[in-house]
Design a protein around this motif. Structure first.
Motif, short mmCIF file in Angstrom:
data_model
loop_
_atom_site.label_atom_id
_atom_site.label_comp_id
_atom_site.label_asym_id
_atom_site.label_seq_id
_atom_site.Cartn_x
_atom_site.Cartn_y
_atom_site.Cartn_z
N VAL A 1 0.91 -1.48 -0.03
CA VAL A 1 -0.23 -0.37 0.06
C VAL A 1 0.50 1.47 0.26
O VAL A 1 0.60 2.06 -0.95
N ARG A 2 1.80 1.35 0.89
CA ARG A 2 2.99 2.60 1.02
C ARG A 2 3.39 3.00 -0.21
O ARG A 2 3.82 3.62 -0.69
N ILE A 3 4.29 1.78 -0.79
CA ILE A 3 4.35 1.40 -2.16
C ILE A 3 4.15 2.27 -3.96
O ILE A 3 3.99 3.18 -4.54
N VAL A 4 2.71 2.16 -3.20
CA VAL A 4 0.89 1.83 -4.34
C VAL A 4 0.68 3.46 -4.50
O VAL A 4 1.36 4.71 -4.96
N LYS A 5 1.61 3.88 -2.82
CA LYS A 5 0.41 5.49 -2.11
C LYS A 5 2.12 6.56 -2.53
O LYS A 5 1.51 7.56 -3.34
N GLN A 6 2.71 6.10 -2.56
CA GLN A 6 3.95 6.70 -2.93
C GLN A 6 4.33 7.14 -4.21
O GLN A 6 4.49 8.31 -5.07
N GLY A 7 4.36 5.71 -4.96
CA GLY A 7 3.90 5.83 -6.65
C GLY A 7 2.84 7.03 -7.28
O GLY A 7 3.22 7.89 -8.31
N LEU A 8 1.80 7.08 -6.17
CA LEU A 8 0.98 7.42 -6.67
C LEU A 8 1.48 9.52 -6.26
O LEU A 8 0.84 10.21 -7.17
N ASP A 9 1.70 9.08 -5.04
CA ASP A 9 1.78 10.75 -4.73
C ASP A 9 2.90 11.44 -5.61
O ASP A 9 2.67 12.23 -5.78
N GLU A 10 3.94 10.78 -6.28
CA GLU A 10 5.00 10.69 -7.15
C GLU A 10 4.67 11.50 -8.51
O GLU A 10 4.16 12.46 -9.30
N ARG A 11 3.08 10.93 -9.27
CA ARG A 11 2.34 11.47 -10.48
C ARG A 11 1.24 11.51 -9.90
O ARG A 11 0.88 13.31 -10.85
N LYS A 12 0.74 12.93 -8.63
CA LYS A 12 0.16 13.69 -8.38
C LYS A 12 1.49 14.84 -8.18
O LYS A 12 0.91 15.77 -8.85
N ALA A 13 2.85 14.80 -7.79
CA ALA A 13 3.17 15.96 -8.13
C ALA A 13 3.80 16.19 -9.16
O ALA A 13 3.77 17.63 -9.93
N ASN A 14 4.20 15.20 -9.79
CA ASN A 14 4.37 15.52 -11.44
C ASN A 14 3.30 14.36 -12.41
O ASN A 14 4.31 12.94 -12.78
N PRO A 15 2.57 14.94 -13.15
CA PRO A 15 1.51 14.41 -13.55
C PRO A 15 2.42 13.65 -15.38
O PRO A 15 1.69 12.43 -15.32
N GLU A 16 3.35 13.76 -14.96
CA GLU A 16 3.94 12.97 -16.71
C GLU A 16 5.18 12.07 -16.07
O GLU A 16 5.33 11.22 -17.01
N ALA A 17 5.01 12.12 -15.00
CA ALA A 17 5.53 10.55 -14.12
C ALA A 17 5.21 9.43 -14.50
O ALA A 17 3.89 9.42 -14.68
N LYS A 18 5.65 8.48 -14.40
CA LYS A 18 5.50 7.08 -15.09
C LYS A 18 4.31 5.97 -13.97
O LYS A 18 4.85 6.66 -13.01
N PRO A 19 3.30 5.44 -14.24
CA PRO A 19 2.43 4.35 -12.93
C PRO A 19 3.72 3.72 -12.22
O PRO A 19 4.66 3.88 -12.97
N ALA A 20 3.02 3.59 -11.12
CA ALA A 20 3.70 2.30 -9.89
C ALA A 20 4.11 1.52 -10.30
O ALA A 20 3.92 1.04 -11.48
N GLU A 21 5.70 1.15 -10.03
CA GLU A 21 6.53 -0.32 -10.67
C GLU A 21 5.72 -1.29 -10.61
O GLU A 21 4.56 -1.35 -10.05
N SER A 22 5.60 -2.18 -11.15
CA SER A 22 4.48 -3.22 -10.95
C SER A 22 5.04 -3.96 -10.12
O SER A 22 5.70 -4.23 -8.91
#
Lengths: 262, 71
Positions: free
Chosen positions: A231-252
Motif C-alpha cells: 500500500v505504501r509503495i503504491v501510495k508513494q507512486g501516486l504521490d509522485e504522480r500527483k506532484a509530477n503528472p508526467e511521471a510513469k505509473p508505479a512499478e509492477s
C-alpha cells in the motif's frame, strides 16, 4: 458437561451446523442449553412477527454489482431487437440522418484535436490518482492501527468493531477504485487493490469480539502478506504522480515483491 | 425493532434480511457480500447476536408482564 455456544445454537436453529445430531443429542440431556435455545427462539419469534424490513440503502447496489458481470453477454444482444423487419425501415431512416449529420459536421465544425483528447484522459487519470491516494491513506491508517496495537495479554477478548466498520466502508470504496483502475488499464493498482479487498473483507467479517490469539492471527496474516508495504509503495507512486503528472505509473507488483525479498 | 436493525452494519443487515426473511442460503448471501461462507456465517451470527442483545430487555419485560397478569 461442555455447553454449546450461542453461535452453535443459532446455527442449529438455521440448520447450518455440521454436527447437528450431536447438538440434538446434547440438547436432550442439557436443560441449560435447551433454555438458551428457547431464549434464542423467542428472538426468532419476534423477528418472524415483524414485516420484512428494508435491507439497507445499498442492498440493490450490492446485488446489482454482483450480478452485473453475468448480464454482460445478455445485455450485448439488446440490439438484436432492431432486426425485426418493421424496425429495419426506421433504423434505415435513422442511419441516413446520422450519415447526413456526420457529413454536415465535417463541413461546418472543426475536429476535436488529439491534444484535447489527451488532456481529458490526463484529467481523468489525475482525479483517479488523487482519490485512490486518499483511499490508500485511510486504509494505511486502519492497517497500521491493527499492526501496532499494544499487546493485551490480560484481556479475554478484544473489541474490534470500530476498525471493522471502517474496513467495511473501505471495502466499498476499494471496489469502485478497482473497477476504475481496471478500465484505465493500471494493472499494478488493480493487483494491489485486489489484495487489499481480501484483507479488508477479512477484517470486516471477523467477529466483533476476538480473543487476543485470534487478533494476533489477523495481525500476522496482514504482516505475512506485506500488504501495508505494498500500500505504501503504491501510495508513494501516486504521490509522485500527483506532484509530477508526467511521471510513469508505479512499478509492477512483481517488481515490488522482488525488491522486498532483497 | 427498527432501532435494533438500524444498529446493524450494512453487511449484517443485508445478511439477516436475506437469511431470515428471504430464506436465502449462506452461499447466496456470500455471493452478494463477496465474502467466504465462513465469514458470511459469522456476519449472520453477529446480526442475530446484536438483535438479541437489543431485543432481550423488551422480550423479558413482555414475559414478566404476561406472568403478572396470570398471577
Amino acid at each position: 458437561m461442555k455447553h454449546r455456544t450461542e453461535e452453535e445454537l443459532i446455527g442449529y436453529r438455521y440448520g447450518e451446523v455440521k454436527e447437528r445430531e450431536f447438538i440434538t443429542a446434547h440438547l436432550k440431556e442439557c436443560a441449560e442449553c435447551r433454555e438458551e435455545l428457547a431464549r434464542i427462539e423467542t428472538v426468532f419469534g419476534a423477528l418472524d412477527a415483524m414485516p420484512v424490513p428494508d435491507p439497507g440503502e445499498d442492498y440493490g447496489e450490492r446485488v446489482w454489482r454482483r450480478i452485473a458481470s453475468r448480464l454482460d453477454e445478455k445485455r450485448a444482444r439488446w440490439w438484436e431487437a432492431f432486426f425485426v423487419p418493421q424496425r429495419l425501415v426506421a433504423l434505415g431512416g435513422v442511419a441516413a440522418l446520422v450519415i447526413l449529420a456526420f457529413v454536415a459536421g465535417r463541413w461546418t465544425k472543426p475536429q476535436i484535436s488529439v491534444t484535447e483528447q489527451t488532456d481529458a484522459a490526463k484529467v481523468r487519470e489525475r482525479v483517479l490518482v488523487v482519490a485512490v491516494g486518499e483511499h490508500l491513506g485511510r486504509t494505511e491508517m486502519v492497517l497500521m492501527e491493527l499492526e501496532n496495537a499494544p499487546e493485551r495479554k490480560g484481556q479475554k477478548t478484544i473489541n474490534i468493531s470500530e476498525t471493522q466498520h471502517r474496513a467495511e466502508d473501505l471495502v466499498e470504496e476499494n471496489r469502485l477504485y478497482r473497477q476504475t483502475a481496471l478500465k484505465e488499464g493500471d494493472r499494478a493498482m488493480v493487483s494491489t487493490l485486489d489484495e487489499l479487498e481480501r484483507v479488508l473483507l477479512d477484517i470486516a467479517n471477523s467477529p466483533e469480539e476476538v480473543t487476543p490469539a485470534a487478533f494476533e492471527t489477523i495481525r500476522k496474516r496482514i504482516e505475512a502478506q506485506g500488504i501495508l508495504f505494498k500500500v505504501r509503495i503504491v501510495k508513494q507512486g501516486l504521490d509522485e504522480r500527483k506532484a509530477n503528472p508526467e511521471a510513469k505509473p508505479a512499478e509492477s507488483q512483481t517488481k515490488v515483491t522482488e525488491r522486498k525479498k532483497v | 425493532m427498527k432501532a435494533a436493525l438500524a444498529e446493524l452494519s450494512p453487511a449484517e443487515r443485508t445478511a439477516i434480511v436475506m437469511r431470515h426473511w428471504d430464506g436465502c442460503g449462506i452461499e447466496e448471501i456470500a455471493a452478494v457480500l463477496n465474502s467466504s461462507s465462513n465469514a458470511t456465517k459469522n456476519t449472520v451470527f453477529r446480526a442475530v447476536q446484536k438483535l438479541r442483545r437489543a431485543l432481550t430487555p423488551f422480550l423479558e419485560g413482555k414475559e414478566a408482564r404476561a406472568m403478572g397478569m396470570e398471577g
